[in-house]
Design an enzyme around this catalytic site. Structure first.
Site, PDB file in Angstrom:
ATOM      1  N   CYS A 244       1.161  -0.627   0.185  1.00  0.00           N
ATOM      2  CA  CYS A 244      -0.028   0.547   0.372  1.00  0.00           C
ATOM      3  C   CYS A 244       1.359   1.190   0.103  1.00  0.00           C
ATOM      4  O   CYS A 244       1.128   1.830   0.727  1.00  0.00           O
ATOM      5  CB  CYS A 244      -0.819  -0.053   1.133  1.00  0.00           C
ATOM      6  N   ALA A 245       1.234   1.394  -1.488  1.00  0.00           N
ATOM      7  CA  ALA A 245       2.475   2.545  -1.441  1.00  0.00           C
ATOM      8  C   ALA A 245       2.413   3.672  -1.137  1.00  0.00           C
ATOM      9  O   ALA A 245       2.876   5.022  -0.849  1.00  0.00           O
ATOM     10  CB  ALA A 245       4.068   1.818  -2.689  1.00  0.00           C
ATOM     11  N   GLY A 248       4.742   7.195  -2.152  1.00  0.00           N
ATOM     12  CA  GLY A 248       6.327   6.186  -1.905  1.00  0.00           C
ATOM     13  C   GLY A 248       6.695   6.821  -0.780  1.00  0.00           C
ATOM     14  O   GLY A 248       7.827   6.271  -0.595  1.00  0.00           O
ATOM     15  N   LYS A 250       7.765   5.600   1.940  1.00  0.00           N
ATOM     16  CA  LYS A 250       8.083   3.606   3.240  1.00  0.00           C
ATOM     17  C   LYS A 250       8.976   3.389   1.617  1.00  0.00           C
ATOM     18  O   LYS A 250       9.957   2.752   1.921  1.00  0.00           O
ATOM     19  CB  LYS A 250       7.106   3.157   3.264  1.00  0.00           C
ATOM     20  N   ASP A 268       0.125   0.237  -5.562  1.00  0.00           N
ATOM     21  CA  ASP A 268      -1.528   0.914  -4.836  1.00  0.00           C
ATOM     22  C   ASP A 268      -2.593   0.615  -6.121  1.00  0.00           C
ATOM     23  O   ASP A 268      -2.440   0.321  -7.121  1.00  0.00           O
ATOM     24  CB  ASP A 268      -1.090   2.397  -4.513  1.00  0.00           C
ATOM     25  N   ASP A 314       1.721  -0.885   4.868  1.00  0.00           N
ATOM     26  CA  ASP A 314       0.790  -0.210   5.512  1.00  0.00           C
ATOM     27  C   ASP A 314      -0.864   0.370   5.366  1.00  0.00           C
ATOM     28  O   ASP A 314      -1.110   0.743   4.622  1.00  0.00           O
ATOM     29  CB  ASP A 314       1.575   1.133   4.688  1.00  0.00           C
ATOM     30  N   CYS A 367      -1.618   3.727  11.064  1.00  0.00           N
ATOM     31  CA  CYS A 367      -1.334   4.667  11.555  1.00  0.00           C
ATOM     32  C   CYS A 367      -2.428   4.870  12.712  1.00  0.00           C
ATOM     33  O   CYS A 367      -2.625   6.574  12.648  1.00  0.00           O
ATOM     34  CB  CYS A 367      -0.771   6.278  10.889  1.00  0.00           C
TER      35      CYS A 367
END
Length: 430
Positions: A244-245, A248, A250, A268, A314, A367
């Site tokens: 789940c970039a 970008g 990460k 993504d 993510d 998060c």
């Protein structure tokens, strides 16, 4: 701009946010300032500071205004912010003046409400706990279950202003050279305590204008996000999937850990987000990453089953860990959002697990500070997938104070970072 003009602009921005209640506040603010390019950088920061203060006090202001029979309009919210900051009614009235770029004088009802609050403010101990803590009523039990006795301390930390964290791109230089480069442009950065690549600035600063940023020496990334990448244990020559970039962020850090050797795929479901990664990858000097758009019916994943050494998920989440940066998210979050997201997270975990090779690792991250999106998801996943086990990462980039556990849990109050969660899972051999 004069102080009154800044106040008027803040009211206009809050009005624009009211007109788009489900749109993130920062997106509305970006559009607002883009349409008003005559507002300079210093004024933008001052206006944003007013608005973000109002967002952090949203429920308290609404409750106070209701106690005197008023309706929480943008004008009254801004005025109550001044009241909560210790200004007298007279000072507030003087800031609401007539003029072309001013907010206009207080109306009769506005004066009456504010005079009453200034003279005899309602007892805030009578506030419902969720109102005082600035969280939705339905969310309070979830937060109490997560934090227990430390809840109020944690939420107080989340109500503060976030730091501006940078990650040094070690493909371009080290932390010392980055500090010196930033200082030449007037930015005094301190070393972060946990991330081996992190630098920290206070408050909102235009660091994207610095040579260090333009040349790819530093990238904006919260220290907690950097530590999530550290948990991945990426190494040169690996095959790694950033599932789940997004734009970008990460992916950049992973490529750095791999020293630009090996292969990264950034996936993504959003074309604009993936396109946003192109410029960032180029600026950072990264050439071992490719992008892939995930679409329904795509055979790409099936052809690459069990082929990646590391898969980072993510996951989309409530974003409760980023409330310092996005205080409006407290108000916008609805109970159904959490229900829908936990279903989506489980589905993404199941799909991404199929791409991990035997002996390879899956890192699930959010998060969020909610157990339902974090440890509960891992418990359920391991029940569904007995071929995976939790493992402690063997990555030296993870600081000693956080090492020794298969799960990473960070909060503003405890760690000085945004709220992040990460768990490391390994597919059994054979």
């Amino acid at each position: 701009m004069t102080p009154s003009a800044r106040l008027a602009a803040a009211i206009d921005l809050l009005t624009a946010m009211d007109a788009a209640p489900r749109r993130p506040a920062d997106a509305t603010a970006n559009s607002f300032f883009r349409e008003r390019r005559f507002i300079g950088g210093g004024d933008r920061r001052a206006i944003s500071a007013i608005v973000w203060d109002v967002l952090r006090q949203w429920r308290r202001a609404e409750w106070l205004i209701a106690q005197v029979g008023g309706e929480a309009t943008p004008r009254l919210r801004v005025a109550v912010r001044q009241l909560l900051a210790g200004e007298s009614f007279g000072d507030i009235a003087q800031s609401f003046v007539e003029g072309k770029f001013a907010p206009g004088a207080l109306a009769r009802d506005e004066r009456r409400y504010l005079e009453t609050l200034a003279a005899n403010r309602p007892d805030e101990t009578a506030m419902p706990r969720a109102v005082r803590l600035e969280v939705p009523d339905w969310l309070l039990p979830h937060l109490e279950a997560t934090f227990g006795e430390t809840l109020e301390t944690e939420l107080a930390a989340m109500a503060g202003e976030a730091t501006l964290d940078l990650r040094v791109n070690t493909l371009r230089g080290d932390r010392e050279s980055a500090q010196k480069a930033l200082l030449r442009d007037g930015f005094r950065a301190e070393l972060t305590e946990l991330s081996p690549w992190g630098l920290r600035l206070s408050g909102r600063q235009p660091v994207t204008a610095s040579a260090a940023f333009k040349e790819g020496l530093v990238e904006i990334q919260d220290e907690g996000s950097q530590l999530v990448v550290a948990m991945l244990g990426a190494r040169p020559e690996m095959r790694i999937l950033d599932y789940c970039a997004g734009a970008g962020g990460k992916t950049l850090a992973i490529a750095m850990m791999m020293q630009n050797r090996g292969h990264i795929v950034a996936c993504d479901v959003s074309v604009p987000r993936l396109e946003g990664a192109v410029k960032r990858l180029r600026r950072a000097g990264i050439h071992n990453a490719e992008r892939h758009l995930l679409v329904p019916g795509d055979k790409w994943a099936k052809r690459r089953a069990k082929s990646f050494d590391r898969v980072l998920v993510d996951a989309p989440c409530t974003g409760t860990g980023t409330w310092r940066r996005n205080p409006d998210a407290r108000v916008r979050l609805e109970e159904n959002d959490l229900k829908e997201l936990t279903v989506k997270q489980a589905e993404i975990l199941d799909r991404s697990a199929a791409l991990v090779r035997p002996g390879g690792r899956l890192v699930y991250a959010t998060c969020s500070i909610l157990s339902a999106e974090n440890s509960d998801q891992i418990t359920a996943f391991l029940t569904r997938h007995p071929d995976f086990v939790s493992v402690v990462p063997d990555a030296p980039e993870v600081p000693t104070s956080l090492a020794g556990s298969s799960m990473l849990s960070l909060t503003p109050g405890r760690n000085g970072t945004d709220g992040f969660f990460a768990a490391v899972l390994e597919r059994k051999e054979g």
